[in-house]
Motif scaffolding. Sequence first.
Motif, PDB file in Angstrom:
ATOM      1  N   TYR A   1       0.833  -1.200   0.000  1.00 31.78           N
ATOM      2  CA  TYR A   1       0.000   0.000   0.000  1.00 31.78           C
ATOM      3  C   TYR A   1       0.872   1.256   0.000  1.00 31.78           C
ATOM      4  N   ALA A   2       1.913   1.259   0.827  1.00 33.84           N
ATOM      5  CA  ALA A   2       2.819   2.421   0.897  1.00 33.84           C
ATOM      6  C   ALA A   2       3.462   2.664  -0.467  1.00 33.84           C
ATOM      7  N   TYR A   3       3.853   1.602  -1.128  1.00 31.83           N
ATOM      8  CA  TYR A   3       4.447   1.736  -2.469  1.00 31.83           C
ATOM      9  C   TYR A   3       3.450   2.393  -3.421  1.00 31.83           C
ATOM     10  N   TYR A   4       2.257   1.862  -3.444  1.00 35.95           N
ATOM     11  CA  TYR A   4       1.231   2.384  -4.347  1.00 35.95           C
ATOM     12  C   TYR A   4       0.897   3.846  -4.026  1.00 35.95           C
ATOM     13  N   ALA A   5       0.654   4.144  -2.747  1.00 35.65           N
ATOM     14  CA  ALA A   5       0.255   5.503  -2.347  1.00 35.65           C
ATOM     15  C   ALA A   5       1.366   6.512  -2.619  1.00 35.65           C
ATOM     16  N   ALA A   6       2.598   6.163  -2.267  1.00 35.63           N
ATOM     17  CA  ALA A   6       3.718   7.086  -2.468  1.00 35.63           C
ATOM     18  C   ALA A   6       3.994   7.288  -3.963  1.00 35.63           C
ATOM     19  N   ARG A   7       3.891   6.243  -4.722  1.00 35.81           N
ATOM     20  CA  ARG A   7       4.125   6.351  -6.167  1.00 35.81           C
ATOM     21  C   ARG A   7       3.050   7.205  -6.826  1.00 35.81           C
ATOM     22  N   GLU A   8       1.801   6.975  -6.461  1.00 33.37           N
ATOM     23  CA  GLU A   8       0.691   7.746  -7.020  1.00 33.37           C
ATOM     24  C   GLU A   8       0.782   9.224  -6.634  1.00 33.37           C
ATOM     25  N   ALA A   9       1.351   9.497  -5.467  1.00 34.15           N
ATOM     26  CA  ALA A   9       1.477  10.882  -5.003  1.00 34.15           C
ATOM     27  C   ALA A   9       2.696  11.575  -5.614  1.00 34.15           C
ATOM     28  N   GLY A  10       3.470  10.845  -6.406  1.00 29.56           N
ATOM     29  CA  GLY A  10       4.629  11.452  -7.051  1.00 29.56           C
ATOM     30  C   GLY A  10       5.842  11.592  -6.155  1.00 29.56           C
ATOM     31  N   LEU A  11       5.955  10.737  -5.154  1.00 36.90           N
ATOM     32  CA  LEU A  11       7.100  10.785  -4.238  1.00 36.90           C
ATOM     33  C   LEU A  11       8.219   9.884  -4.747  1.00 36.90           C
ATOM     34  N   ASP A  12       8.477   9.950  -6.035  1.00 35.80           N
ATOM     35  CA  ASP A  12       9.363   9.013  -6.721  1.00 35.80           C
ATOM     36  C   ASP A  12      10.675   8.724  -6.004  1.00 35.80           C
ATOM     37  N   ASP A  13      11.359   9.742  -5.562  1.00 38.66           N
ATOM     38  CA  ASP A  13      12.659   9.551  -4.923  1.00 38.66           C
ATOM     39  C   ASP A  13      12.556   8.864  -3.562  1.00 38.66           C
ATOM     40  N   ASP A  14      11.418   8.940  -2.930  1.00 42.81           N
ATOM     41  CA  ASP A  14      11.270   8.407  -1.577  1.00 42.81           C
ATOM     42  C   ASP A  14      10.344   7.203  -1.468  1.00 42.81           C
ATOM     43  N   VAL A  15       9.861   6.694  -2.575  1.00 39.84           N
ATOM     44  CA  VAL A  15       8.944   5.541  -2.525  1.00 39.84           C
ATOM     45  C   VAL A  15       9.585   4.386  -1.773  1.00 39.84           C
ATOM     46  N   TRP A  16      10.833   4.060  -2.102  1.00 38.70           N
ATOM     47  CA  TRP A  16      11.479   2.913  -1.477  1.00 38.70           C
ATOM     48  C   TRP A  16      11.664   3.110   0.024  1.00 38.70           C
ATOM     49  N   LYS A  17      11.852   4.358   0.462  1.00 41.20           N
ATOM     50  CA  LYS A  17      11.991   4.627   1.900  1.00 41.20           C
ATOM     51  C   LYS A  17      10.688   4.309   2.623  1.00 41.20           C
ATOM     52  N   TRP A  18       9.566   4.721   2.015  1.00 41.21           N
ATOM     53  CA  TRP A  18       8.266   4.418   2.610  1.00 41.21           C
ATOM     54  C   TRP A  18       8.022   2.914   2.647  1.00 41.21           C
ATOM     55  N   VAL A  19       8.421   2.219   1.602  1.00 36.07           N
ATOM     56  CA  VAL A  19       8.219   0.768   1.545  1.00 36.07           C
ATOM     57  C   VAL A  19       9.030   0.067   2.628  1.00 36.07           C
ATOM     58  N   VAL A  20      10.300   0.388   2.748  1.00 39.53           N
ATOM     59  CA  VAL A  20      11.157  -0.263   3.744  1.00 39.53           C
ATOM     60  C   VAL A  20      10.682   0.056   5.158  1.00 39.53           C
ATOM     61  N   GLN A  21      10.384   1.321   5.416  1.00 35.94           N
ATOM     62  CA  GLN A  21       9.916   1.700   6.747  1.00 35.94           C
ATOM     63  C   GLN A  21       8.604   0.996   7.082  1.00 35.94           C
ATOM     64  N   THR A  22       7.685   0.941   6.126  1.00 34.33           N
ATOM     65  CA  THR A  22       6.394   0.300   6.385  1.00 34.33           C
ATOM     66  C   THR A  22       6.554  -1.206   6.545  1.00 34.33           C
ATOM     67  N   LEU A  23       7.422  -1.812   5.782  1.00 36.17           N
ATOM     68  CA  LEU A  23       7.686  -3.241   5.933  1.00 36.17           C
ATOM     69  C   LEU A  23       8.201  -3.529   7.348  1.00 36.17           C
ATOM     70  N   ALA A  24       9.020  -2.642   7.866  1.00 36.72           N
ATOM     71  CA  ALA A  24       9.612  -2.835   9.187  1.00 36.72           C
ATOM     72  C   ALA A  24       8.658  -2.521  10.335  1.00 36.72           C
ATOM     73  N   VAL A  25       7.935  -1.406  10.260  1.00 39.56           N
ATOM     74  CA  VAL A  25       7.148  -0.982  11.426  1.00 39.56           C
ATOM     75  C   VAL A  25       5.638  -1.036  11.230  1.00 39.56           C
ATOM     76  N   GLY A  26       5.168  -1.209   9.998  1.00 42.07           N
ATOM     77  CA  GLY A  26       3.739  -1.382   9.751  1.00 42.07           C
ATOM     78  C   GLY A  26       2.894  -0.134   9.902  1.00 42.07           C
ATOM     79  N   THR A  27       1.865  -0.232  10.707  1.00 41.01           N
ATOM     80  CA  THR A  27       0.830   0.793  10.842  1.00 41.01           C
ATOM     81  C   THR A  27       1.343   2.207  11.140  1.00 41.01           C
ATOM     82  N   PRO A  28       2.291   2.405  12.050  1.00 46.27           N
ATOM     83  CA  PRO A  28       2.743   3.781  12.295  1.00 46.27           C
ATOM     84  C   PRO A  28       3.258   4.470  11.029  1.00 46.27           C
ATOM     85  N   SER A  29       3.922   3.732  10.161  1.00 51.45           N
ATOM     86  CA  SER A  29       4.419   4.307   8.915  1.00 51.45           C
ATOM     87  C   SER A  29       3.270   4.624   7.963  1.00 51.45           C
ATOM     88  N   VAL A  30       2.298   3.723   7.871  1.00 53.29           N
ATOM     89  CA  VAL A  30       1.139   3.963   7.000  1.00 53.29           C
ATOM     90  C   VAL A  30       0.375   5.201   7.469  1.00 53.29           C
TER      91      VAL A  30
END
Length: 104
Positions: A60-89
Motif C-alpha cells: 500500500y505504501a508503495y502504491y500511495a507514495a508512487r501515485e502521489a509522485g514521491l518518486d525519490d522516496d517511494v522505497w523509503k516508505w516501503v522499507v519503513q512500512t515493511l519494518a514498522v507497519g501501521t505507524p508508517s502507513v
Amino acid sequence: MSMSGVGRETPTFQLVAPYWWVTNFGGILANGIIAVRSKKRITKITFAVGATYHVVAAGYAYYAAREAGLDDDVWKWVVQTLAVGTPSVRLLTRMLQGRTVDAG
C-alpha cells in the motif's frame, strides 16, 4: 523527523519515532524467531499473519507514495512500512492528506 527533498516546500519522507522501530520491528523479529523454534502451530500462524500484514501495508505504501509522485522516496516508505507497519502507513497518510489540503 527526517525529511528529504531538499528545496521542496513539503517533505516527501518522514521517519517514524524510534520507539516504533524497537517495538514493532523488534517484535516481528522476535515473533519470527519464536515461530521458527516453536513446535506450536499458533506461533507460526501468528508470525505468518503479522508478516503478511507488513508486506501488504508496504505494498500500500508503495502504491500511495508512487501515485502521489514521491518518486525519490517511494522505497523509503516501503522499507519503513515493511519494518514498522501501521505507524508508517498513518504517517504517510497524514502527510499525503496535508499535501492535498495545501494544494487545494
